[in-house]
Motif scaffolding. Structure first.
Motif, PDB file in Angstrom:
ATOM      1  N   SER A  45      67.660 -14.388 -48.495  1.00 46.71           N
ATOM      2  CA  SER A  45      68.216 -14.594 -49.693  1.00 46.71           C
ATOM      3  C   SER A  45      67.297 -15.390 -50.721  1.00 46.71           C
ATOM      4  O   SER A  45      67.251 -14.850 -51.873  1.00 46.71           O
ATOM      5  N   ASP A 165      72.141  -8.908 -50.631  1.00 45.91           N
ATOM      6  CA  ASP A 165      72.100  -9.833 -50.000  1.00 45.91           C
ATOM      7  C   ASP A 165      73.165  -9.833 -49.090  1.00 45.91           C
ATOM      8  O   ASP A 165      74.252 -10.409 -49.311  1.00 45.91           O
ATOM      9  N   GLU A 166      72.931  -9.194 -47.832  1.00 43.90           N
ATOM     10  CA  GLU A 166      74.233  -9.455 -46.817  1.00 43.90           C
ATOM     11  C   GLU A 166      75.524  -9.120 -47.536  1.00 43.90           C
ATOM     12  O   GLU A 166      76.536  -9.949 -47.202  1.00 43.90           O
TER      13      GLU A 166
HETATM   14 MG    MG Z   1      71.467 -15.443 -47.253  1.00 44.72          MG
END
Ligand code: MG
Ligand code: ATP
Lengths: 245, 277
Positions: A45, A165-166
């Motif tokens: 991240s 991000d995920e």
């Molecule tokens: Mg992350």
């Protein structure tokens, strides 16, 4: 040889005395899909946030096309308009309808006409099958629908690169598929994407290259084929066996 | 499709149950309020209290002049509410903006909030009402109306700033990041994304402060503004009756009710819109 869109050069970032990124070198070429994998806390991240200038790097530089965007004299708002990012959750603005969420960026940041932005938003929503939700508010959508709207909201800015991000990790497994479908569609349209993910099978399917991040460093980069079947680094192998069981 | 027999039975039961509940509520309300009324009206001092505080004819006589004085209260709090909101938003934003260039103004904002939240409102009213004109500075207002407006704006602006600041800080950081990631500037993100959510979230405490402000317009009687309370005082002093105070009180209560209903309405509306109910 496709051209480089985004390049990180020896990027370092610390929070307090914890060094989270320890010199990251990464080149992203036009139309490429890169998957970032790695243990929780490995810095995925943080790297994405640095690429979008949401975090200031401590050292090293980042280039977007032929412009050094880590230069403090740069207009960060302008850079962010061409680098889209979607987070795990809380992407949408709850006080705005789905349509207004999508229209906001093009109108306020790009100065587009509201009518044009509106038409574009309707078309984007239609493509992800959510045209009937245009007037709904985000909290009335399922998690998967919210993330799909967040994706097209980022696309409405017509970015050069999309950072993810995920974006499926907070979702019910049943809803993940629809979101991944949208990413597949973006890929086939030639979108350049850098995504952090824990969905290994999806990474294997969609990535042109997989980057394994370990304790703030790139441990290994390769094609999905190579990383998943013949990892060079023992740490990659260990991570994957733990992950894939 | 018509509902199943089971569903019809459930509906019949629910209807019956809500009837019974309504009846219980009605009976207990009548019993308790009736009981209280009996206790009060049977008390030995009631006839005198009744004559001085609740005399119908006195109330009717006092009503017109208090009503016209209350127009001043309304003008005061409408103007002050707008100004308080502006001051509150500005001070709150100054306090949360991370810009180092604003450091001196930030300090000023902190001192302002601390001083004016700590000082009794009555004191602020007296200081501004009597102190500012005494300075004889050019350009300072001399009209009592505006002095009163300034005093209450200063006092309530400090409260409201803190409420709004808390609202701003309560917005999830990803909302900031999402706004900035769309290429919106800090100011645009604040204005279009964070502030609207913050204000909505703090609307109930904010309107609570406004209710309190509406009542505190009565404090301005101390600097010589003839508003409803002052008018009631005049009549009361003249005829040695207290009913005018009760009449004035009813005006203040009446003025807060629209605000309370507005809060309810806004809360329900945003709930309904955002949850798609
Ligand atoms: Mg992350
Ligand atoms: N704003 C911050 N302040 C302090 N420390 C931070 C901050 N953001 C991240 N960190 C730390 O940096 C490290 C890397 O975090 P990061 O979020 O980049 O990991 P990640 O690889 O995305 O993990 P995950 O898979 O759990 O999302 C973590 O140890 C985290 O605690």
């Amino acid at each position: 040889m496709a051209e480089t869109v985004l390049r990180a050069d020896a990027v370092r970032k610390s929070f307090g005395d914890q060094e989270v990124l320890k010199g990251i070198d990464l080149e992203v070429t036009q139309g490429e899909v890169i998957c970032l994998i790695g243990a929780s806390g490995s810095g995925k991240s943080t790297l994405l946030r640095c690429l979008n200038l949401l975090e200031q790097v401590d050292d090293g530089d980042i280039w977007l096309d032929d412009q050094e965007i880590t230069d403090p004299r740069i207009d960060v708002d302008k850079v962010r308009r061409s680098v889209g990012i979607v987070f795990q959750a809380y992407n949408l603005f709850p006080h705005l309808s789905v349509l207004d969420n999508i229209v906001l960026g093009p109108v306020k940041a790009l100065g587009h006409k509201r009518a044009d932005a509106h038409d574009q938003a309707v078309e984007l929503l239609d493509r992800i099958g959510l045209a009937d939700k245009a007037k709904a508010y985000p909290d009335a959508l399922s998690g998967g629908q919210q993330q799909r709207v967040a994706l097209v909201r980022a696309m409405a800015m017509q970015p050069k690169v999309l950072l993810l991000d995920e974006i499926t990790s907070a979702l019910d497994p049943m809803l993940v598929g629809d979101v991944l479908d949208v990413i597949r569609a973006l890929r086939s349209e030639g979108m350049t994407i850098v995504m952090a993910t824990h969905e290994m099978s999806f990474a294997r399917e969609i990535a042109d290259r997989v980057v394994f991040l370990c304790e703030g460093q790139i441990e290994e980069i390769g094609t999905p084929e190579q990383i998943f079947t013949a990892p060079r680094s023992p740490r990659t192998a260990e991570f994957l066996t733990r992950y894939l069981g | 499709m018509s509902p199943s027999e089971r569903q019809l039975e459930r509906q019949r039961f629910r209807r019956r149950r809500s009837l019974i509940r309504g009846a219980v509520a009605a009976v207990s309300t009548v019993l308790i309020l009736g009981g209280l009324a009996v206790i009060v009206t049977q008390s030995p001092g009631w006839p005198r209290v009744h004559r001085t505080f609740f005399d119908w004819n006195d109330a009717k006589d006092a009503f017109p002049s208090i009503a016209s004085a209350f127009v001043l209260n309304i003008r005061l709090f409408l103007v002050i509410e707008v100004l308080v909101l502006i001051v509150g938003i500005i001070v709150a934003i100054v306090r949360v903006v991370p810009s180092p260039a604003l450091a001196p103004i930030k300090l000023l904002a902190i001192v302002y909030a601390d001083v004016f939240r700590g000082t009794p409102t009555l004191l602020v009213v007296l200081l501004v009402g009597f102190g500012v004109p005494a300075l004889e500075l050019q350009g300072t207002p001399t009209s009592l109306f505006w002095l009163g407006v300034i005093a209450l704006t200063l006092s309530y602006g400090a409260y409201v700033a803190e409420v709004i600041r808390a609202g701003i800080l309560s917005i999830h950081p990803t909302q900031w990041a999402s706004g900035r990631a769309l290429g919106l500037t800090y100011g645009q993100t604040m204005r279009h994304i964070v502030l609207p959510q913050a204000i909505r979230r703090v609307a109930p405490p904010l309107l609570n402060d406004f209710v309190s402000l509406q009542k505190d317009t009565a404090l301005l009687s101390t600097i010589g503004l003839v508003e409803a309370l002052r008018q009631a005082q005049v009549i009361s002093g003249h005829y040695f009756i207290f009913t005018p105070y009760v009449v004035a009180a009813l005006f203040f209560i009446a003025a807060t009710i629209p605000l309370a209903r507005l809060t309810d309405f806004l809360t329900v509306r945003s709930l309904r819109r955002e949850n798609g109910i």
